[in-house]
Motif scaffolding. Structure first.
Motif, short mmCIF file in Angstrom:
data_model
loop_
_atom_site.label_atom_id
_atom_site.label_comp_id
_atom_site.label_asym_id
_atom_site.label_seq_id
_atom_site.Cartn_x
_atom_site.Cartn_y
_atom_site.Cartn_z
N GLY A 94 28.72 -50.78 -48.25
CA GLY A 94 29.50 -49.85 -47.45
C GLY A 94 28.66 -48.90 -46.63
N LEU A 95 27.37 -48.85 -46.93
CA LEU A 95 26.44 -48.01 -46.17
C LEU A 95 25.81 -48.85 -45.07
CD1 LEU A 95 24.70 -46.14 -49.13
CD2 LEU A 95 26.37 -45.18 -47.52
N VAL A 96 26.18 -48.54 -43.84
CA VAL A 96 25.75 -49.33 -42.68
C VAL A 96 25.21 -48.39 -41.60
CG1 VAL A 96 26.48 -50.91 -40.86
CG2 VAL A 96 27.46 -51.12 -43.16
N THR A 97 24.11 -48.78 -41.00
CA THR A 97 23.55 -48.04 -39.86
C THR A 97 23.40 -49.00 -38.68
OG1 THR A 97 22.34 -46.53 -41.31
CG2 THR A 97 21.62 -46.66 -39.02
N VAL A 98 23.89 -48.56 -37.54
CA VAL A 98 23.79 -49.35 -36.31
C VAL A 98 22.77 -48.69 -35.39
CG1 VAL A 98 25.01 -50.23 -34.29
CG2 VAL A 98 26.18 -50.13 -36.51
N MET A 99 21.84 -49.49 -34.88
CA MET A 99 20.85 -49.01 -33.91
C MET A 99 21.11 -49.70 -32.57
SD MET A 99 17.29 -48.76 -36.17
CE MET A 99 16.54 -49.73 -34.92
N ARG A 100 21.40 -48.90 -31.53
CA ARG A 100 21.69 -49.46 -30.22
C ARG A 100 20.63 -49.01 -29.23
NH1 ARG A 100 27.89 -47.89 -30.89
NH2 ARG A 100 28.60 -49.75 -32.02
N GLN A 101 20.06 -50.00 -28.51
CA GLN A 101 19.02 -49.71 -27.53
C GLN A 101 19.59 -49.81 -26.11
OE1 GLN A 101 18.15 -52.24 -30.00
NE2 GLN A 101 17.26 -50.68 -31.34
N GLN A 102 19.15 -48.91 -25.25
CA GLN A 102 19.59 -48.91 -23.86
C GLN A 102 18.51 -48.25 -23.01
OE1 GLN A 102 23.20 -46.70 -24.67
NE2 GLN A 102 22.32 -44.84 -23.74
N ASP A 103 18.78 -48.16 -21.71
CA ASP A 103 17.85 -47.50 -20.76
C ASP A 103 16.45 -48.10 -20.83
OD1 ASP A 103 19.98 -45.79 -20.14
OD2 ASP A 103 19.37 -44.34 -21.66
N PHE A 104 16.39 -49.43 -20.92
CA PHE A 104 15.09 -50.11 -20.93
C PHE A 104 14.41 -49.97 -19.57
CE2 PHE A 104 17.72 -52.19 -24.08
CZ PHE A 104 16.85 -52.57 -25.09
N THR A 105 13.13 -49.67 -19.59
CA THR A 105 12.39 -49.60 -18.33
C THR A 105 10.90 -49.82 -18.60
OG1 THR A 105 11.93 -48.25 -16.37
CG2 THR A 105 12.07 -47.09 -18.46
N TRP A 106 10.25 -50.50 -17.66
CA TRP A 106 8.79 -50.58 -17.74
C TRP A 106 8.23 -49.18 -17.52
CZ3 TRP A 106 7.50 -54.74 -20.00
CH2 TRP A 106 8.07 -55.97 -19.70
N ARG A 107 7.28 -48.82 -18.33
CA ARG A 107 6.74 -47.46 -18.25
C ARG A 107 5.27 -47.47 -18.66
NH1 ARG A 107 8.87 -42.10 -18.51
NH2 ARG A 107 7.07 -40.73 -18.26
N GLU A 108 4.41 -46.97 -17.81
CA GLU A 108 3.01 -46.83 -18.18
C GLU A 108 2.88 -45.60 -19.06
OE1 GLU A 108 -0.70 -47.70 -18.92
OE2 GLU A 108 0.66 -48.99 -17.76
N VAL A 109 2.62 -45.81 -20.33
CA VAL A 109 2.54 -44.71 -21.29
C VAL A 109 1.10 -44.21 -21.32
CG1 VAL A 109 2.86 -44.04 -23.69
CG2 VAL A 109 4.38 -45.75 -22.66
N PRO A 110 0.88 -42.96 -20.92
CA PRO A 110 -0.50 -42.45 -20.88
C PRO A 110 -1.16 -42.45 -22.25
CG PRO A 110 1.01 -41.00 -19.68
CD PRO A 110 1.86 -41.97 -20.44
N SER A 164 3.60 -51.95 -21.69
CA SER A 164 4.18 -50.65 -21.98
C SER A 164 5.60 -50.51 -21.42
CB SER A 164 3.30 -49.54 -21.40
OG SER A 164 2.01 -49.60 -21.95
N PHE A 165 6.44 -49.82 -22.19
CA PHE A 165 7.83 -49.65 -21.79
C PHE A 165 8.40 -48.41 -22.48
CE2 PHE A 165 7.85 -51.96 -25.74
CZ PHE A 165 8.95 -51.49 -26.44
N SER A 166 9.63 -48.07 -22.08
CA SER A 166 10.37 -47.03 -22.78
C SER A 166 11.83 -47.46 -22.90
CB SER A 166 10.26 -45.68 -22.07
OG SER A 166 11.00 -45.68 -20.88
N LEU A 167 12.52 -46.88 -23.86
CA LEU A 167 13.94 -47.14 -24.05
C LEU A 167 14.53 -45.98 -24.85
CD1 LEU A 167 14.39 -48.11 -27.26
CD2 LEU A 167 13.38 -50.20 -26.39
N THR A 168 15.84 -45.96 -24.94
CA THR A 168 16.54 -44.97 -25.74
C THR A 168 17.27 -45.67 -26.88
OG1 THR A 168 16.88 -43.55 -23.81
CG2 THR A 168 18.27 -43.14 -25.72
N THR A 169 17.13 -45.15 -28.08
CA THR A 169 17.80 -45.73 -29.25
C THR A 169 18.77 -44.72 -29.84
OG1 THR A 169 15.98 -47.21 -29.82
CG2 THR A 169 17.50 -46.65 -31.58
N THR A 170 20.00 -45.15 -30.03
CA THR A 170 21.01 -44.33 -30.69
C THR A 170 21.25 -44.91 -32.08
OG1 THR A 170 22.07 -43.80 -28.58
CG2 THR A 170 23.37 -43.46 -30.58
N LEU A 171 21.19 -44.05 -33.09
CA LEU A 171 21.42 -44.47 -34.47
C LEU A 171 22.74 -43.87 -34.94
CD1 LEU A 171 18.13 -43.55 -34.19
CD2 LEU A 171 18.11 -44.82 -36.33
N ILE A 172 23.57 -44.71 -35.56
CA ILE A 172 24.88 -44.28 -36.04
C ILE A 172 25.03 -44.77 -37.48
CG2 ILE A 172 27.36 -44.24 -35.57
CD1 ILE A 172 26.55 -45.50 -32.78
#
Length: 261
Positions: free
Chosen positions: A230-246, A45-53
């Motif tokens: 010409g249609l492009v979407t970038v997904m960037r992941q950050q703030d990775f951390t191990w996380r016990e997801v209930p 289990s983990f968590s992260l933040t994804t930004t879509l542009i």
């Protein structure tokens, strides 16, 4: 009558083919896919933040940001995920839950959770299925198409296994895809996703591999529309951390009570 010369040239041809692919490759295409999954995704289990542009001909169109909580399901080899929308303002507080083959969208305004499709677009060229954590080996059957040299998302030349993946169920994000997996380290470098009729939906490049969550994993994906490049979407992941997801977080009935932290 087949001449000795014909047999000789046929033997040379078959030898060249055999030299291109490892002898075990056709039997172990699924194993290559499993190894590529292990590079892309951690096993707990983990968590992260994804930004879509999203962009149109290089111009910014829209952005979105989600917090993702993922928990590996030991029973099925797949992940269960909860997405919490952090932006834009119109979406703050919305939740998306993926459990098994089911996806739901919860809207705090209506206090209702409704079924959604993994193919449904979340932003730009990125669908719900692109954003949630997935082990493809649990959903697709792989065959080896060959070994190819490609330019990856960083314009580096890579020797890759080319796998053709066919979905084993009707609820997968894509019916079929081609995946290029680096021969040296099993990193996913490129993927092409197809519709039921075989037309190209999108091409994705996996980039910016970084040491995160116990492995070297992609932290950016560039998604290019299959019709309009010409249609492009970038997904960037950050703030990775191990996380016990209930376990409670991954229940549809719990979505109205979720507060997160």
């Amino acid at each position: 009558m087949i001449s000795f010369r014909h047999i000789y040239h046929l033997t040379i041809f078959l030898t060249l083919i055999a030299g291109t692919l490892p002898a075990w490759a056709n039997n172990d295409a699924q194993r290559i896919l499993e190894k590529s999954d292990a590079v892309r995704n951690p096993q707990r289990s983990f968590s992260l933040t994804t930004t879509l542009i999203s962009y149109k001909d290089g111009k910014l169109l829209d952005t979105s940001k989600v917090q993702i909580y993922s928990r590996a399901d030991p029973a099925g080899g797949q992940f269960r995920s909860l997405l919490r929308f952090l932006g834009p303002e119109r979406d703050v507080g919305k939740l998306t839950l993926k459990s098994g083959r089911n996806l739901w969208l919860y809207d705090p305004v209506s206090h209702a959770s409704v079924p959604i499709s993994p193919q449904q677009r979340l932003l730009g060229q990125a669908s719900n299925g692109d954003v949630v954590t997935e082990n493809w080996a649990a959903e697709y059957r792989a065959t080896l198409s060959g070994v190819e040299q490609i330019q990856d998302g960083d314009r580096q030349t890579r020797d890759c296994y080319r796998l053709h993946l066919v979905a084993q169920g009707i609820d997968t994000t894509y019916p079929a895809m081609d995946l290029w997996v680096d021969k040296t380290d099993f990193k996913s470098r490129k993927a092409e996703f197809y519709a039921v009729n075989g037309s190209l939906l999108k091409t994705t490049y996996y980039r910016r591999y970084r040491p995160v969550l116990g492995g070297v994993r992609p932290t950016e994906e560039v998604i290019i529309d299959g019709i309009d490049a010409g249609l492009v979407t970038v997904m960037r992941q950050q703030d990775f951390t191990w996380r016990e997801v209930p376990e409670t977080w991954l229940q549809r009935d719990f979505l109205p009570q979720f507060r997160g932290n």
